[in-house]
Design a protein around this motif. Structure first.
Motif, PDB file in Angstrom:
ATOM      1  N   PRO A   1      14.189   3.148  32.365  1.00 32.70           N
ATOM      2  CA  PRO A   1      13.467   4.306  32.929  1.00 32.70           C
ATOM      3  C   PRO A   1      13.202   5.363  31.877  1.00 32.70           C
ATOM      4  CG  PRO A   1      15.776   4.366  33.569  1.00 32.70           C
ATOM      5  CD  PRO A   1      15.562   3.049  32.874  1.00 32.70           C
TER       6      PRO A   1
ATOM      7  N   TYR B   1      11.811  11.591  35.584  1.00 32.57           N
ATOM      8  CA  TYR B   1      12.702  11.827  36.721  1.00 32.57           C
ATOM      9  C   TYR B   1      13.485  13.137  36.638  1.00 32.57           C
ATOM     10  CZ  TYR B   1      12.018   6.817  37.639  1.00 32.57           C
ATOM     11  OH  TYR B   1      11.472   5.594  37.909  1.00 32.57           O
TER      12      TYR B   1
ATOM     13  N   LEU C   1      19.992   7.767  41.285  1.00 36.90           N
ATOM     14  CA  LEU C   1      18.945   8.775  41.419  1.00 36.90           C
ATOM     15  C   LEU C   1      18.986   9.437  42.793  1.00 36.90           C
ATOM     16  CD1 LEU C   1      16.480  10.171  40.190  1.00 36.90           C
ATOM     17  CD2 LEU C   1      15.067   8.299  41.080  1.00 36.90           C
TER      18      LEU C   1
ATOM     19  N   LEU D   1      13.038  16.240  38.924  1.00 37.69           N
ATOM     20  CA  LEU D   1      13.137  16.110  40.373  1.00 37.69           C
ATOM     21  C   LEU D   1      14.364  16.807  40.944  1.00 37.69           C
ATOM     22  CD1 LEU D   1      12.105  12.369  40.841  1.00 37.69           C
ATOM     23  CD2 LEU D   1      10.791  14.387  41.521  1.00 37.69           C
TER      24      LEU D   1
ATOM     25  N   THR E   1      18.783   3.156  41.133  1.00 39.83           N
ATOM     26  CA  THR E   1      18.202   3.699  42.372  1.00 39.83           C
ATOM     27  C   THR E   1      19.236   4.496  43.155  1.00 39.83           C
ATOM     28  OG1 THR E   1      16.627   1.859  42.515  1.00 39.83           O
ATOM     29  CG2 THR E   1      17.049   3.105  44.535  1.00 39.83           C
TER      30      THR E   1
END
Length: 465
Positions: free
Chosen positions: A308, A313, A377, A316, A374
């Motif tokens: 990633p 990200y 996050l 966020l 996942t």
């Protein structure tokens, strides 16, 4: 014709101000103060968290710092902010809103300019970048002056909304700088000062960038903010010299609310500063079990795993936390802050525990890594959400628990201690490891839930708020 000191003071300081008197309260001045100060506070958070957007990419720009050195550098703005908030918390009654906001906004230029200069060539010594990281903490220190001074302008029934809007929109500065940085660095037309750099990212071809844009673009806005504050703000006379302000420490609720705000804003600020580094070290290019080498020569060791891009990200989390603070602030005015602080603490217990299982990535397969990332996050975003709710609710509680002068001091004090979040997060992860540090976070949240229930939220609580 020169103005007398008395006339100058008259233009800056209001003769009297009682926001609880609806007949005399000037709502126009109050809201103008809120919006101008919030604009400057957003820029303060930009300056404070600019290092968090730059530091994860320093080695890709040619520097050769160790993982520990980068964690310490990312922690330094938090240490500075905590120390400087102890200074800024006593300034509102002494300097007044106008001078304090104007001069503080001007001070933001120094660290921002320094980062813009030093990312252009990987030649700065470590100590110099640490100094710039410390100076960025001025942006964090501003919070403990801006928030109490704004609270003077609003009646208690509106302080949850007013302070939530200011703090929440100010917090957006964190996600703003992290979101825009990857776009700004790719626009050559903005690079009026300095040339391009080569960004060597693992698993990707080298990229031409203009990293100084990430800093320089904010400087004109900081100058505009200082001018707006100087021309549009006034100051509320509050009888509170430094000695008088220290009487808050004789009130036990000062200490209870400090513990609660460490849980909420300490978590938000700590994770905001270290989110990018933590993600990179666990699931990204900085994990030697996932990626070997750097730049074009980098090799992904786990077949089929798509490493990633951290910058896609990292904004966020702060965005979710700041948004929660804005959205839930009006609800705290309607329902009281204590119940939402209780919800915040329970939510943090669950979300931190949920995330802990992802802090030792399973590198046995691409599917395991992707599943872990996942969960990591979503768990982190949940932590940001519940910390944002608690940030709103605690700032509703303080004006309800304390009288006006003390409330301003307590807001400044609690914010000062919680601002050490980035420092303690960086030091904690480095010293004891991520899993153990998150375990401490769960224990802290359990303690805070008990405090909130017993002191503020239960039926018959001593200080409901």
């Amino acid at each position: 014709m020169s103005s007398s000191p008395e006339a100058a003071r008259g233009r800056e300081w209001l003769e009297s101000w009682d926001p609880e008197d609806a007949a005399s309260w000037d709502s126009g001045l109050a809201w103008r103060t809120l919006w101008v100060t919030t604009f400057c506070l957003t820029l303060a958070f930009v300056a404070w968290f600019l290092p968090s957007a730059v530091i994860p990419k320093l080695n890709a720009l040619g520097y050769t710092f160790s993982e520990s050195q980068l964690y310490w550098m990312a922690a330094m703005p938090g240490l500075a902010a905590g120390l400087l908030r102890l200074v800024w918390m006593v300034l509102p009654p002494i300097m007044g809103t106008r001078k304090m906001v104007s001069l503080t906004t001007l001070l933001l230029v120094f660290s921002t300019l320094g980062w813009g200069v030093r990312v252009q060539e990987p030649t700065a010594p470590y100590w110099e970048l640490m100094v710039l990281a410390f100076l960025a903490g001025i942006g964090g220190g501003a919070f403990s002056g801006f928030m109490p001074s704004t609270s003077y302008f609003f009646p208690r029934r509106m302080q949850g909304t007013a302070l939530g809007l200011q703090a929440g929109l100010g917090n957006f500065g964190v996600s703003l700088v992290q979101l825009l940085t990857p776009y700004l660095i790719g626009i050559s037309a903005l690079a009026v000062f300095g040339g391009s750099q080569t960004l060597a990212v693992a698993g990707a071809p080298n990229e031409e960038v203009w990293y100084q844009n990430a800093a320089f673009v904010w400087i004109p806005l900081m100058l505009v903010g200082a001018v707006l504050a100087w021309t549009m703000l006034r100051s509320v006379p509050v009888e509170a010299n430094i000695r008088k302000q220290f009487d808050i420490f004789g009130n036990q609720d000062t200490w209870w609310m400090t513990l609660l705000y460490i849980m909420t804003f300490g978590t938000f600020s700590g994770l905001s500063a270290q989110f990018g580094l933590l993600m990179s070290n666990l699931y990204g290019e900085s994990n030697p079990e996932i990626v070997s080498g750097t730049g074009a020569q980098a090799q992904v060791l786990v077949t089929g795993y798509d490493v990633p891009d951290v910058v896609a990200y990292v904004f966020l989390g702060p965005l979710v936390g700041a948004g929660a603070r804005v959205v839930f602030s009006p609800l705290t005015d309607r329902m009281g802050g204590a119940v939402w602080t209780l919800i915040s603490g329970i939510g943090l217990i669950g979300s931190i525990a949920f995330t802990m299982t992802t802090l030792t990535p399973d590198t046995s397969s691409a599917a395991a890594l992707e599943s872990g990332f996942t969960q990591f996050l979503w768990g982190m975003l949940a932590i940001f959400l519940f910390s944002g709710i608690g940030n709103a609710s605690t700032f509703k509680q303080m004006p309800m628990i304390f009288e006006r002068r003390q409330a301003g001091g307590v807001i400044g004090w609690t914010a000062a201690i919680a601002a050490f979040g980035p420092f303690f997060f960086g030091v904690g992860v480095t010293a004891v490891g991520a899993v153990a540090f998150y375990g401490i976070g769960v224990a802290w949240a359990v303690m805070c839930v008990a405090i909130t229930w017993w002191r503020y939220a239960r039926p018959g609580a001593p200080r409901p708020g």
